[in-house]
Design a protein around this motif. Structure first.
Motif, mmCIF file in Angstrom:
data_model
loop_
_atom_site.group_PDB
_atom_site.id
_atom_site.type_symbol
_atom_site.label_atom_id
_atom_site.label_comp_id
_atom_site.label_asym_id
_atom_site.label_seq_id
_atom_site.Cartn_x
_atom_site.Cartn_y
_atom_site.Cartn_z
ATOM 1 N N GLN A 62 9.275 4.077 8.801
ATOM 2 C CA GLN A 62 9.282 3.183 7.641
ATOM 3 C C GLN A 62 8.038 3.396 6.779
ATOM 4 N N ILE A 63 6.910 3.629 7.427
ATOM 5 C CA ILE A 63 5.684 3.903 6.679
ATOM 6 C C ILE A 63 5.819 5.217 5.913
ATOM 7 N N TYR A 64 6.421 6.208 6.539
ATOM 8 C CA TYR A 64 6.658 7.493 5.874
ATOM 9 C C TYR A 64 7.531 7.298 4.634
ATOM 10 N N GLU A 65 8.594 6.516 4.756
ATOM 11 C CA GLU A 65 9.477 6.261 3.616
ATOM 12 C C GLU A 65 8.732 5.518 2.504
ATOM 13 N N GLN A 66 7.844 4.600 2.881
ATOM 14 C CA GLN A 66 7.057 3.878 1.886
ATOM 15 C C GLN A 66 6.125 4.827 1.138
ATOM 16 N N LEU A 67 5.536 5.774 1.852
ATOM 17 C CA LEU A 67 4.665 6.763 1.210
ATOM 18 C C LEU A 67 5.450 7.617 0.217
ATOM 19 N N LEU A 68 6.650 8.026 0.609
ATOM 20 C CA LEU A 68 7.492 8.802 -0.302
ATOM 21 C C LEU A 68 7.801 8.006 -1.567
ATOM 22 N N LEU A 69 8.106 6.720 -1.387
ATOM 23 C CA LEU A 69 8.414 5.860 -2.522
ATOM 24 C C LEU A 69 7.208 5.737 -3.449
ATOM 25 N N GLU A 70 6.034 5.508 -2.869
ATOM 26 C CA GLU A 70 4.829 5.345 -3.681
ATOM 27 C C GLU A 70 4.460 6.647 -4.394
ATOM 28 N N TYR A 71 4.744 7.779 -3.753
ATOM 29 C CA TYR A 71 4.478 9.065 -4.408
ATOM 30 C C TYR A 71 5.448 9.268 -5.569
ATOM 31 N N ASP A 72 6.715 8.934 -5.360
ATOM 32 C CA ASP A 72 7.711 9.054 -6.428
ATOM 33 C C ASP A 72 7.359 8.155 -7.611
ATOM 34 N N GLU A 73 6.775 6.994 -7.312
ATOM 35 C CA GLU A 73 6.392 6.054 -8.365
ATOM 36 C C GLU A 73 5.016 6.371 -8.939
ATOM 37 N N LYS A 74 4.439 7.508 -8.483
ATOM 38 C CA LYS A 74 3.132 7.982 -8.963
ATOM 39 C C LYS A 74 1.992 7.028 -8.621
ATOM 40 N N LYS A 75 2.173 6.249 -7.560
ATOM 41 C CA LYS A 75 1.090 5.398 -7.086
ATOM 42 C C LYS A 75 0.131 6.187 -6.191
ATOM 43 N N LEU A 76 0.608 7.313 -5.682
ATOM 44 C CA LEU A 76 -0.208 8.216 -4.877
ATOM 45 C C LEU A 76 -0.293 9.558 -5.584
ATOM 46 N N LYS A 77 -1.471 10.159 -5.555
ATOM 47 C CA LYS A 77 -1.658 11.437 -6.229
ATOM 48 C C LYS A 77 -1.119 12.597 -5.406
ATOM 49 N N SER A 78 -1.152 12.452 -4.083
ATOM 50 C CA SER A 78 -0.736 13.536 -3.195
ATOM 51 C C SER A 78 0.542 13.167 -2.458
ATOM 52 N N PRO A 79 1.395 14.147 -2.175
ATOM 53 C CA PRO A 79 2.602 13.852 -1.394
ATOM 54 C C PRO A 79 2.234 13.556 0.052
ATOM 55 N N PRO A 80 3.035 12.768 0.737
ATOM 56 C CA PRO A 80 2.732 12.459 2.134
ATOM 57 C C PRO A 80 2.910 13.684 3.020
ATOM 58 N N PRO A 81 2.240 13.715 4.165
ATOM 59 C CA PRO A 81 2.426 14.812 5.109
ATOM 60 C C PRO A 81 3.767 14.664 5.818
ATOM 61 N N SER A 82 4.000 15.474 6.814
ATOM 62 C CA SER A 82 5.258 15.403 7.553
ATOM 63 C C SER A 82 5.376 14.076 8.291
ATOM 64 N N LYS A 83 6.600 13.731 8.639
ATOM 65 C CA LYS A 83 6.825 12.486 9.377
ATOM 66 C C LYS A 83 6.098 12.525 10.723
ATOM 67 N N ARG A 84 6.034 13.688 11.347
ATOM 68 C CA ARG A 84 5.337 13.816 12.627
ATOM 69 C C ARG A 84 3.846 13.497 12.475
ATOM 70 N N THR A 85 3.260 13.964 11.369
ATOM 71 C CA THR A 85 1.845 13.685 11.128
ATOM 72 C C THR A 85 1.622 12.199 10.889
ATOM 73 N N VAL A 86 2.520 11.582 10.137
ATOM 74 C CA VAL A 86 2.426 10.138 9.910
ATOM 75 C C VAL A 86 2.523 9.400 11.243
ATOM 76 N N GLU A 87 3.432 9.829 12.097
ATOM 77 C CA GLU A 87 3.588 9.201 13.413
ATOM 78 C C GLU A 87 2.297 9.300 14.219
ATOM 79 N N ARG A 88 1.635 10.459 14.155
ATOM 80 C CA ARG A 88 0.390 10.646 14.904
ATOM 81 C C ARG A 88 -0.701 9.708 14.401
ATOM 82 N N ILE A 89 -0.838 9.611 13.079
ATOM 83 C CA ILE A 89 -1.890 8.766 12.516
ATOM 84 C C ILE A 89 -1.619 7.296 12.822
#
Length: 200
Positions: free
Chosen positions: A37-64
């Motif tokens: 769910q956090i990964y999907e939220q990051l994708l949404l925020e990137y699409d809405e240009k709230k984040l400058k960088s795209p999110p990493p892989s879902k596996r990386t998000v899971e690790r963090i």
């Protein structure tokens, strides 16, 4: 020989600091959310240009997320064992965290409470939710033998208090005298909403 922690640190450096900080905040603010769910939220925020960088892989998000939600072995904080001088410093933070997470987090650990009390003893005007987030990051850094000088410097300059202190802190960062604190961990209340504070 490369250690596993060393490899993880190098991998982490390839991730945008903005992204890792955002993952950390979401992992704390939405403790009921899965890493997916956090990964999907990051994708949404990137699409809405709230984040400058795209999110990493879902596996990386899971690790963090897993790192941030690791078990705190210091045990739950309570009034029976708490130092009397810490109680009035910690309880307002607990109330703020309960409200901020809408009841998803209703307690603190002894380690978190100790750091919160230390922060608020020198900076009683520091944000309540900020104190909670900083306590978690500070504890995590100590456990990983990582430096905390950026947070210590920020508290020393206290740039949230007035423009003069803000200018001094800004100069120290620009001159490279101190490292800038992760901006995702600086929050304030504005019209009842919590938003990122820009000290620059």
């Amino acid at each position: 020989m490369t250690t596993q922690k060393g490899a993880q640190r190098r991998q982490r450096r390839r991730i945008s600091g903005e992204i890792e900080d955002r993952i950390a905040v979401l992992a704390q603010r939405e403790p009921r959310w899965s890493a997916g769910q956090i990964y999907e939220q990051l994708l949404l925020e990137y699409d809405e240009k709230k984040l400058k960088s795209p999110p990493p892989s879902k596996r990386t998000v899971e690790r963090i997320v897993k790192e941030w939600r690791g078990v705190d072995l210091t045990g739950p904080w309570n009034l029976y064992t708490a130092a009397p001088e810490d109680v009035p410093l910690v309880l307002p933070v607990l109330a703020a965290v309960i409200n901020w997470t809408q009841g998803a987090i209703t307690s603190l650990t002894n380690g978190e409470a100790r750091i919160i009390a230390n922060i608020r003893s020198v900076a009683p005007d520091f944000g309540l939710v900020d104190s909670f987030l900083w306590a978690r990051l500070y504890r995590r850094r100590i456990e990983n033998n990582e430096p905390t000088d950026d947070f210590d410097a920020y508290l020393s300059y206290a740039p949230w208090r007035d423009e003069n202190r803000r200018a001094l802190y800004r100069k120290a960062v620009e001159q490279g005298w101190v490292r800038e604190v992760p901006r995702a961990f600086i929050l304030h209340h504005e019209n009842g909403e919590i938003t990122t504070t820009n000290v620059f």
